[in-house]
Design a protein around this motif. Structure first.
Motif, short mmCIF file in Angstrom:
data_model
loop_
_atom_site.label_atom_id
_atom_site.label_comp_id
_atom_site.label_asym_id
_atom_site.label_seq_id
_atom_site.Cartn_x
_atom_site.Cartn_y
_atom_site.Cartn_z
N GLY A 68 -0.61 -4.12 29.87
CA GLY A 68 -0.11 -4.88 31.00
C GLY A 68 -0.02 -6.37 30.75
N TYR A 69 -0.72 -6.87 29.72
CA TYR A 69 -0.68 -8.30 29.40
C TYR A 69 0.28 -8.60 28.25
N GLY A 70 1.03 -7.60 27.82
CA GLY A 70 1.99 -7.82 26.73
C GLY A 70 1.39 -7.78 25.35
N ARG A 71 0.14 -7.33 25.22
CA ARG A 71 -0.52 -7.28 23.92
C ARG A 71 -0.24 -5.94 23.23
N TYR A 72 -0.10 -5.99 21.91
CA TYR A 72 0.20 -4.81 21.12
C TYR A 72 -0.94 -4.57 20.14
N SER A 73 -1.60 -3.40 20.26
CA SER A 73 -2.70 -3.03 19.38
C SER A 73 -2.24 -1.90 18.48
N PRO A 74 -2.15 -2.10 17.17
CA PRO A 74 -1.57 -1.07 16.29
C PRO A 74 -2.39 0.21 16.23
N HIS A 75 -3.73 0.09 16.20
CA HIS A 75 -4.55 1.30 16.10
C HIS A 75 -4.45 2.12 17.39
N ALA A 76 -4.51 1.46 18.52
CA ALA A 76 -4.36 2.19 19.79
C ALA A 76 -2.97 2.79 19.91
N ALA A 77 -1.94 2.07 19.45
CA ALA A 77 -0.58 2.60 19.51
C ALA A 77 -0.43 3.83 18.61
N ASP A 78 -1.03 3.81 17.42
CA ASP A 78 -0.93 4.95 16.52
C ASP A 78 -1.64 6.17 17.10
N HIS A 79 -2.81 5.95 17.72
CA HIS A 79 -3.53 7.07 18.34
C HIS A 79 -2.73 7.64 19.52
N SER A 80 -2.17 6.77 20.34
CA SER A 80 -1.39 7.24 21.49
C SER A 80 -0.15 8.01 21.03
N ALA A 81 0.51 7.52 19.99
CA ALA A 81 1.71 8.20 19.49
C ALA A 81 1.37 9.58 18.93
N SER A 82 0.25 9.67 18.20
CA SER A 82 -0.14 10.98 17.66
C SER A 82 -0.49 11.96 18.75
N GLN A 83 -1.10 11.47 19.84
CA GLN A 83 -1.41 12.35 20.97
C GLN A 83 -0.13 12.82 21.67
N GLN A 84 0.84 11.94 21.78
CA GLN A 84 2.10 12.31 22.43
C GLN A 84 2.91 13.30 21.60
N ARG A 85 2.74 13.30 20.28
CA ARG A 85 3.48 14.21 19.41
C ARG A 85 2.84 15.58 19.31
N ARG A 86 1.66 15.76 19.88
CA ARG A 86 0.98 17.05 19.77
C ARG A 86 1.78 18.12 20.50
N ARG A 87 1.91 19.27 19.84
CA ARG A 87 2.61 20.40 20.44
C ARG A 87 1.78 21.67 20.24
N PRO A 88 1.65 22.50 21.28
CA PRO A 88 2.16 22.26 22.63
C PRO A 88 1.30 21.26 23.38
N ARG A 89 1.90 20.56 24.32
CA ARG A 89 1.18 19.56 25.11
C ARG A 89 0.27 20.24 26.13
N ASP A 90 -0.66 19.45 26.68
CA ASP A 90 -1.50 19.96 27.76
C ASP A 90 -0.64 20.31 28.95
N ARG A 91 -0.95 21.42 29.57
CA ARG A 91 -0.16 21.88 30.71
C ARG A 91 -0.22 20.87 31.86
N LYS A 92 0.96 20.57 32.39
CA LYS A 92 1.06 19.54 33.43
C LYS A 92 0.30 19.95 34.69
N LEU A 93 0.37 21.23 35.05
CA LEU A 93 -0.32 21.70 36.24
C LEU A 93 -1.84 21.72 36.04
N ARG A 94 -2.29 21.81 34.81
CA ARG A 94 -3.73 21.84 34.57
C ARG A 94 -4.35 20.45 34.62
N ARG A 95 -3.59 19.45 34.17
CA ARG A 95 -4.17 18.11 34.14
C ARG A 95 -3.90 17.30 35.40
N ASN A 96 -2.98 17.74 36.27
CA ASN A 96 -2.65 17.01 37.49
C ASN A 96 -3.11 17.84 38.68
N ARG A 97 -4.27 17.51 39.23
CA ARG A 97 -4.86 18.30 40.30
C ARG A 97 -4.04 18.19 41.58
#
Length: 560
Positions: free
Chosen positions: A254-283
């Motif tokens: 939110g402050y415009g800062r870019y953290s490479p390690h956090a970005a790499d971890h987030s990207a790897s989590q987003q590329r995981r297949r199959p993803r977590d079920r939407k109905l399971r994680r959103n109560r």
């Protein structure tokens, strides 16, 4: 494994040598070899060869990348990809300085591409080593299993499972396959569920040159601190500037800062297949879906309503297939199987469809066929055109009349607990149409059932024109067939329809008319039907008259 085999064949190895490099043999080598011979190395979404040839002709004549891509009619990203592919091809037999000079690459881009090429080669080598280790382990496991003594019962079960899937793959349903093999339907359902569970095992995601690596993300962060532009960063990394922009848009806080390690971890989590079920994680979303399923809404109606109610909240929107998979697969999708009976079919597993034949019955005389119906009715621009049918109970001892208006999708259900002769059907339809204004009862389309044997008397009593669909052509009355499916959710096939009270039938009809419809923009048929009545009342001054007292057996289920 197929891609690895193809890469080995492209590098110049023969079939046996490529198989030896993989470390194991497979029966699919013949299929892979056939694909290698037929494959021209181009993706089915890739532009034509003549377009790429025009690009290289312009680029080799001294034009810059922007002018060459513009002349070929492709994007700069495509030009970058072609340049990198030519770079890797030439580097296989030439030094980096010579290749950079031939392709007119900047020093920063040449260095970045050289680093990227080394990374890809290392990844490919690691994959080959893993395949080799996996092949050795599979061979040892196969030998260990072959050494084990298989009991006769286990052999019979394995043979039955193999024959079961052969029948299913040939087009047989679960019930047919189980009947031919002499096994229970529950055993076949168990085999299906076990295969569904095995198909959803998580596989670790392997990195590739297609995605930004951690080293590249660290370099992006360093260049941002030096106030480099996105185009400069792209040139340094050998990436398209739009790639850098999307990376920063996704992973800046939110402050415009870019953290490479956090970005790499987030990207790897987003590329995981199959993803977590939407109905399971959103109560919250799961609770909404469960409430609507309890009200017998279909998954498509639920998803359309969510998009209408929460247009700016993507977390509260999903597709109908997500709900079906959560209900019909044992993969913990977030919904319990107790909600399966709330679906229209009530099934707990997807099955093959089958057809049943039907013979010819009695013939209705003096029919006006649907081919003579005015073509304007097909446009659904005018209300008052209805479709009707009977749904019957076991042994045709009980029945219900179903009527549906084509434009507003408004439906009426009338219970016939005593019989469904032509006279009683005429009386029920006449009573249902009695309170309607003339502009809302213009035509009625029916099938060729014998309950319409006295259709001329019905037309004279109601003032409505009756048309008949062709035999064995239910799609000509699609609106009514759809409404019959909705009604069957409450009045199941094979059940006695005469046991339902008029109050219950009326409540079911009101509930169906209060459901949103996709074809109506997720509005309700009840609201549109009332709007049609109100519009005509205001323009024509129509005054509704109360109908005469009706017998209990023909009491209307709704009061339009």
């Amino acid at each position: 494994m197929c891609e690895t085999f193809l890469q080995l064949r492209v590098s110049g190895l023969g079939t046996e040598a490529a198989e030896a490099r993989l470390g194991f043999s497979s029966s699919r080598v013949i299929e892979w070899e056939d694909r290698f011979r037929r494959d021209d190395g181009r993706h089915h979404f890739q532009v034509g060869v003549e377009v790429e040839a025009a690009f290289w002709a312009s680029y080799q004549q001294g034009a810059g990348l922007a002018r060459a891509t513009q002349g070929a009619g492709v994007s700069r990203a495509t030009g970058y990809r072609w340049l990198y592919n030519r770079f890797t091809l030439l580097r296989a037999s030439n030094g980096p300085a010579r290749v950079a000079k031939e392709l007119r690459l900047l020093p920063g881009a040449a260095a970045a591409w050289e680093k990227r090429r080394k990374t890809e080669l290392a990844v490919a080598k690691e994959r080959l080593d893993q395949a080799h280790r996996a092949g050795i382990q599979d061979a040892r496991l196969f030998a260990a299993r072959a050494a084990q003594t298989v009991s006769p019962a286990k052999a019979r079960r394995d043979l039955a499972e193999t024959r079961y899937w052969d029948l299913v793959n040939a087009g047989s349903s679960n019930a047919e396959a189980c009947r031919m093999l002499g096994m229970s339907r529950r055993a076949g359902t168990k085999l299906r569920n076990q295969r569904a569970e095995r198909s959803h095992i998580r596989v670790p995601v392997q990195g590739s040159g297609r995605y930004l690596s951690l080293l590249e993300r660290i370099q992006i962060a360093d260049l941002l601190r030096l106030d480099c532009s996105l185009r400069r960063i792209g040139r340094e990394l050998g990436r398209c500037p739009s790639t850098i922009k999307r990376e920063l848009d996704r992973h800046r806080d939110g402050y415009g800062r870019y953290s490479p390690h956090a970005a790499d971890h987030s990207a790897s989590q987003q590329r995981r297949r199959p993803r977590d079920r939407k109905l399971r994680r959103n109560r919250r979303l799961r609770a909404i879906v469960q409430r609507k399923l309890n009200r017998h809404w279909s998954p498509e109606q639920i998803c359309g309503w969510l998009a209408l109610q929460f247009p700016f909240e993507p977390g509260l929107q999903l597709s109908p297939e997500t709900i079906y998979r959560a209900l019909l697969f044992n993969d913990d999708g977030g919904l319990d199987k107790k909600y399966c009976p709330r679906l229209r079919t009530g099934r707990k597993i997807r099955r093959h469809r089958w057809r049943t034949g039907s013979g010819h019955g009695a013939v209705v005389r003096n029919m006006t066929m649907i081919s003579q119906r005015p073509p304007a009715i097909e446009t659904k621009t005018e209300a008052g055109h209805w479709e009707g049918d009977l749904i019957v109970g076991p042994g045709s001892t009980s029945a219900m009349v179903t009527l549906r208006e084509r434009k507003t999708q408004y439906g009426i259900i009338i219970n016939l607990p005593i019989d469904h002769t032509a006279a009683r059907t005429n009386a029920a339809i006449t009573a249902a149409f009695a309170p309607l204004p003339p502009h809302l009862k213009q035509t009625l389309t029916w099938d060729q059932g014998v309950e319409m044997a006295r259709h001329q008397e019905l037309a004279a009593a109601t003032g409505i024109q009756i048309y008949f669909a062709e035999r064995s052509s239910p799609w000509q009355r699609g609106a009514n067939e759809n409404f019959n499916g909705l009604a069957r959710q409450y009045f199941r096939k094979g059940t006695d329809l005469s046991k339902h009270t008029h109050e219950y039938v009326k409540s079911v009809c009101n509930e169906l008319n209060a459901r949103p419809r996709k074809t109506l923009g997720y509005l309700t048929p009840k609201a549109l039907f009332q709007a049609e009545k109100s519009t005509m009342h205001a323009t024509s001054g129509y005054t509704r008259k109360q109908p005469a007292e009706l017998p209990d057996s023909l009491e209307r289920c709704v009061d339009p």
